[in-house]
Design a protein around this motif. Structure first.
Motif: not given
Length: 148
Positions: A142, A110, A33, A4-6, A112-113, A2
């Motif tokens: 998340c 938001e 990210a 991760y973006k943020n 992702d992790l 996956k």
């Protein structure tokens, strides 16, 4: 894997939160990210330790809050310096209960992790993990990476 973006990284200035930041930086760099640093001032916990001071002492409460904010912003600034310039970073200072506040920030931005230390500077309440990391793992929307 996956992407991760943020990545949200709660910090309290502890050694474990520094280790967590190192992992977050590696992930952020490899996945392009952003990192959102979070410091939560738990003022209720601190003020409850002043059981000898009357609640009417608003000055003490106000001064404690100001001191905690200064400390928190200092930790955020220190940790921000550890992040390479090519990684976007946001710093968030919150007041409240650490577990729910971290999750609120994760939702707002938001995430992702969430990458966090297993134990912070607070009193040890969990057997293997601190109470905040245990709470976040249990309630996070998340994935959560716990760093020892």
């Amino acid at each position: 894997m996956k992407a991760y973006k943020n990545i949200v990284v709660p910090t309290d200035g502890s050694v474990n939160s520094k280790r967590a930041l190192e992992h977050a930086v590696l992930l952020a760099t490899s996945m392009q990210a952003s990192i959102t640093l979070v410091y939560v001032a738990n003022i209720v916990s601190v003020i409850s330790n002043f059981d000898q001071i009357p609640n009417a002492s608003g000055y003490v409460t106000e001064q404690v809050a100001l001191d905690m904010e200064e400390e928190g912003k200092g930790v955020l600034e220190e940790f921000s310096k550890e992040i390479p310039q090519d990684v976007e970073v946001k710093s968030v200072f919150e007041v409240g209960s650490p577990g729910p506040a971290v999750l609120s920030v994760a939702k707002k931005y938001e995430a992702d992790l969430i990458v966090m230390g297993s134990r912070g500077l607070g009193p040890l309440k969990g057997l293997f993990m601190g109470s905040v990391s245990s709470y976040v793992v249990t309630h996070a929307p998340c994935p959560v990476l716990i760093v020892k």
